[in-house]
Design a protein around this motif. Structure first.
Motif, PDB file in Angstrom:
ATOM      1  N   ILE A 357       0.848  -1.196  -0.021  1.00 48.06           N
ATOM      2  CA  ILE A 357      -0.019   0.120  -0.017  1.00 48.06           C
ATOM      3  C   ILE A 357       0.890   1.298  -0.023  1.00 48.06           C
ATOM      4  O   ILE A 357       0.592   2.338  -0.788  1.00 48.06           O
ATOM      5  N   PHE A 358       1.869   1.251   0.751  1.00 49.88           N
ATOM      6  CA  PHE A 358       2.822   2.052   1.025  1.00 49.88           C
ATOM      7  C   PHE A 358       3.521   2.516  -0.525  1.00 49.88           C
ATOM      8  O   PHE A 358       3.672   3.790  -0.995  1.00 49.88           O
ATOM      9  N   THR A 359       3.957   1.643  -1.104  1.00 50.87           N
ATOM     10  CA  THR A 359       4.671   1.747  -2.318  1.00 50.87           C
ATOM     11  C   THR A 359       3.680   2.213  -3.451  1.00 50.87           C
ATOM     12  O   THR A 359       4.342   3.399  -4.140  1.00 50.87           O
ATOM     13  N   ALA A 360       2.658   1.931  -3.539  1.00 49.76           N
ATOM     14  CA  ALA A 360       1.550   2.379  -4.554  1.00 49.76           C
ATOM     15  C   ALA A 360       1.583   4.006  -4.130  1.00 49.76           C
ATOM     16  O   ALA A 360       1.501   4.777  -5.353  1.00 49.76           O
ATOM     17  N   GLN A 361       1.483   4.400  -2.983  1.00 52.32           N
ATOM     18  CA  GLN A 361       1.105   5.556  -2.522  1.00 52.32           C
ATOM     19  C   GLN A 361       2.446   6.565  -2.650  1.00 52.32           C
ATOM     20  O   GLN A 361       2.496   7.600  -3.261  1.00 52.32           O
ATOM     21  N   GLN A 362       3.689   5.906  -2.539  1.00 50.30           N
ATOM     22  CA  GLN A 362       4.867   6.625  -2.838  1.00 50.30           C
ATOM     23  C   GLN A 362       5.060   6.830  -4.156  1.00 50.30           C
ATOM     24  O   GLN A 362       5.699   7.891  -4.453  1.00 50.30           O
ATOM     25  N   GLN A 363       4.681   5.898  -5.192  1.00 48.46           N
ATOM     26  CA  GLN A 363       5.043   6.084  -6.610  1.00 48.46           C
ATOM     27  C   GLN A 363       4.164   7.221  -7.081  1.00 48.46           C
ATOM     28  O   GLN A 363       4.654   8.194  -7.762  1.00 48.46           O
ATOM     29  N   GLU A 364       2.918   7.346  -6.327  1.00 41.80           N
ATOM     30  CA  GLU A 364       2.208   8.485  -7.011  1.00 41.80           C
ATOM     31  C   GLU A 364       2.655   9.893  -6.329  1.00 41.80           C
ATOM     32  O   GLU A 364       2.748  10.872  -7.353  1.00 41.80           O
ATOM     33  N   ASP A 365       3.168   9.650  -5.051  1.00 38.46           N
ATOM     34  CA  ASP A 365       3.643  11.066  -4.566  1.00 38.46           C
ATOM     35  C   ASP A 365       4.869  11.291  -5.458  1.00 38.46           C
ATOM     36  O   ASP A 365       5.199  12.650  -5.707  1.00 38.46           O
ATOM     37  N   ILE A 366       5.831  10.405  -5.863  1.00 37.37           N
ATOM     38  CA  ILE A 366       7.076  10.743  -6.683  1.00 37.37           C
ATOM     39  C   ILE A 366       6.748  11.354  -7.908  1.00 37.37           C
ATOM     40  O   ILE A 366       7.388  12.498  -8.459  1.00 37.37           O
ATOM     41  N   ARG A 367       5.616  10.951  -8.599  1.00 43.57           N
ATOM     42  CA  ARG A 367       5.202  11.541  -9.808  1.00 43.57           C
ATOM     43  C   ARG A 367       4.835  13.008  -9.607  1.00 43.57           C
ATOM     44  O   ARG A 367       5.334  13.952 -10.407  1.00 43.57           O
ATOM     45  N   ASP A 368       4.132  13.219  -8.637  1.00 45.47           N
ATOM     46  CA  ASP A 368       3.584  14.537  -8.355  1.00 45.47           C
ATOM     47  C   ASP A 368       4.942  15.535  -7.854  1.00 45.47           C
ATOM     48  O   ASP A 368       4.839  16.743  -8.378  1.00 45.47           O
ATOM     49  N   GLU A 369       5.552  14.914  -7.169  1.00 43.98           N
ATOM     50  CA  GLU A 369       7.032  15.652  -6.722  1.00 43.98           C
ATOM     51  C   GLU A 369       7.776  15.989  -8.112  1.00 43.98           C
ATOM     52  O   GLU A 369       8.344  17.246  -8.208  1.00 43.98           O
ATOM     53  N   ASP A 370       7.656  15.074  -8.881  1.00 43.73           N
ATOM     54  CA  ASP A 370       8.727  15.377 -10.070  1.00 43.73           C
ATOM     55  C   ASP A 370       7.962  16.573 -11.103  1.00 43.73           C
ATOM     56  O   ASP A 370       8.576  17.484 -11.613  1.00 43.73           O
ATOM     57  N   GLU A 371       6.567  16.616 -11.123  1.00 44.00           N
ATOM     58  CA  GLU A 371       6.089  17.532 -11.965  1.00 44.00           C
ATOM     59  C   GLU A 371       6.075  18.709 -11.259  1.00 44.00           C
ATOM     60  O   GLU A 371       6.348  19.899 -11.727  1.00 44.00           O
ATOM     61  N   ARG A 372       5.955  19.044 -10.030  1.00 42.34           N
ATOM     62  CA  ARG A 372       6.115  20.063  -9.102  1.00 42.34           C
ATOM     63  C   ARG A 372       7.628  20.576  -9.402  1.00 42.34           C
ATOM     64  O   ARG A 372       7.746  21.917  -9.447  1.00 42.34           O
ATOM     65  N   GLU A 373       8.433  19.933  -9.192  1.00 41.28           N
ATOM     66  CA  GLU A 373       9.887  20.205  -9.404  1.00 41.28           C
ATOM     67  C   GLU A 373      10.035  20.610 -10.660  1.00 41.28           C
ATOM     68  O   GLU A 373      10.863  21.678 -11.013  1.00 41.28           O
TER      69      GLU A 373
END
Length: 521
Positions: A357-373
């Motif tokens: 569950i955490f890995t799935a949420q983490q991948q989504e957070d990574i994508r959002d963070e990359d776009e924001r960066e």
């Protein structure tokens, strides 16, 4: 002669009776002074003599004027017109003792004045104790304490113990200008200003459960050293790629499952390795109710009331517990609560399920963070040129602000030092004994002190006055002994190097002497 000043077992009523008896017996002056000191609490012989002189050497009137009348000791004697009956063991004084220092015509009048209190209209020396105000802070509370300067540091702690419910033995009182002090330290000796700010420190030892697992060998999870808040920051609030799950281990020694869970599950190699790679593990011992209450407070603050209520529902025999917490954007979420009645395989499966569950949420957070960066990179490039043009101005402004702040800080320090020096000076000035008169019949020493500015300080002292009183007098005029030395003219002697308990007579500063102050190098 029994020393009334040092015998604390005598009540003031007995002392008062003894005062009347010894005055009639015309005992020596030393004994009369001892009675005055014991009855009134005055600790200065010169002040006691002044008190007797102002009351025409009427001992009873002098004591009546100092002891509060509401204590009931003197009210019974104030209405009596004749002398009290002497104790059975003490014989009545002979007539010669009464008339030894008075003529026959004045004997009756002297005896009468010895037993009749002076009306309130007569001059009476009253001692006004100096009161000190303390502003004491403890966590979010502030306590105001007012005490006489004759009290001790321990008296302050006793009051705070009642107000804060903190035992004196676990209380550290900080904020003294002279450093740490003991409970027996008298406040007067610290030369405090009228208003003083202090703060209370207490031992705050976090009950870590890691010590419980260490009993089962060296192979156990590595627990995060720090508070629950710090562990949450480490797990949830870094870069998305660096975030981890938070595993909260709750230990309870009173549970029958604790030994099995610790030795077979938490100390298993596979569990230890998996937790170390994927989790920030934090531990807490809830064996004591006080520790459990602290945990619930922390969980409510960091995770919300639902988590605290969840922990509260578990009974002692369901412990230990392993809470798996995942950080989310809006609030933290408890993914799983693993109880003590589990197996190694089940524990590993639930840990792996939480990781999915955490890995799935983490991948989504990574994508959002990359776009924001990426968006922020474009903005940074646009702002770079403007930033460089402002950099020099910013540094200049910061340097100017630092300089101004330093000036303000230095001025504040200087002001505080001046206020502290003035408070100490006033404290010393108020503690000085009164200046003796020249016609008092005592051995008087007249001292004339030349200051570095060329002015002269003049004052009379009793020859038996201690050198410390002279030092305090000079310090009350703005010349403390740690900054100035007091010298004689000829032969040149440094008086400040002499023992402060010595007298002016012993220092050969009698009957008069001219001294001068010189700054220490």
């Amino acid at each position: 002669m029994h020393n009334f000043a040092g015998n604390h077992s005598h009540s003031r009523e007995c002392l008062f009776f003894s005062a009347r008896y010894y005055f009639v017996a015309n005992k020596p002056l030393k004994q009369i002074l001892e009675i005055v000191l014991a009855c009134t609490g005055i600790d200065n012989i010169a002040e006691a003599i002044t008190l007797l002189e102002l009351n025409n050497w009427d001992l009873v009137a002098a004591i009546n004027g100092v002891i509060p009348q509401e204590n009931g000791i003197l009210q019974r004697y104030a209405s009596q017109t004749g002398p009290p009956t002497a104790p059975a063991a003490a014989p009545p004084p002979p007539p010669a003792a009464v008339s030894a220092s008075t003529s026959p015509s004045s004997s009756s009048s002297s005896s009468s004045s010895a037993f009749c209190p002076v009306p309130p209209a007569r001059h009476i020396v009253e001692r006004q104790p100096r009161m000190l105000n303390f502003h004491v802070e403890y966590r979010t509370r502030a306590i105001e304490v007012v005490l006489e300067e004759a009290s001790t540091v321990g008296d302050i702690k006793q009051i705070l113990e009642t107000e804060l419910q903190v035992p004196v033995s676990k209380m550290q009182l900080k904020g003294w200008k002279s450093g740490d002090v003991s409970d027996s330290t008298v406040l007067r000796s610290l030369h405090l200003p009228k208003n003083t700010s202090l703060y209370v420190l207490t031992p705050d030892i976090a009950p870590c459960a890691g010590t419980s697992l260490s009993r089962y060998g060296d192979c156990h999870p590595v627990f995060y050293i720090g508070s629950l808040e710090a562990a949450s920051q480490e797990a949830f609030y870094g870069k998305a790629r660096d975030r981890k799950l938070l595993a909260i281990y709750l230990h309870n020694d009173d549970s029958v499952l604790s030994n099995v869970f610790c030795s077979q599950m938490m100390c298993a190699d596979s569990i230890v390795s998996y937790l170390s790679q994927n989790f920030i593990t934090w531990a807490w011992d809830v064996t004591k109710e006080a520790n459990k209450a602290r945990l619930l407070t922390m969980c409510t603050r960091h995770f919300g009331s639902v988590v605290a209520q969840t922990i509260r529902t578990y009974k002692t025999d369901q412990f230990p517990l392993l809470l798996i917490v995942m950080g989310k954007r809006t609030s933290n979420e408890v993914l799983n609560v693993i109880q003590g009645n589990t197996t190694v395989d089940e524990l590993m499966m639930r840990l792996m399920g939480a990781m999915e569950i955490f890995t799935a949420q983490q991948q989504e957070d990574i994508r959002d963070e990359d776009e924001r960066e990426a968006r922020e990179m474009v903005k940074r490039e646009q702002d770079e040129a403007y930033r460089l043009s402002l950099e020099a101005d910013r540094k200049k402004r910061e340097a100017q602000e630092r300089e101004e702040a330093e000036q303000v800080r230095q001025e504040q320090i200087r002001k505080e030092q001046e206020e502290e020096r003035e408070a100490i000076r006033l404290s010393l000035e108020q503690a000085l004994p009164p200046e003796p008169s020249e016609d008092g019949g005592e051995r008087i020493s007249k001292l004339r002190i030349r200051t570095p500015s060329g002015e002269f300080l003049e004052r009379r002292f009793l020859g038996t006055t201690r050198l410390q009183v002279l030092f305090d007098f000079v310090a009350s005029k703005g010349y403390p002994s740690d900054e100035f030395k007091l010298l004689t003219t000829f032969p040149r002697r440094n008086i400040t190097q002499l023992e402060p308990s010595g007298t002016l007579l012993e220092a050969k500063l009698f009957p008069q002497e001219t001294l001068f102050l010189e700054a220490k190098e």
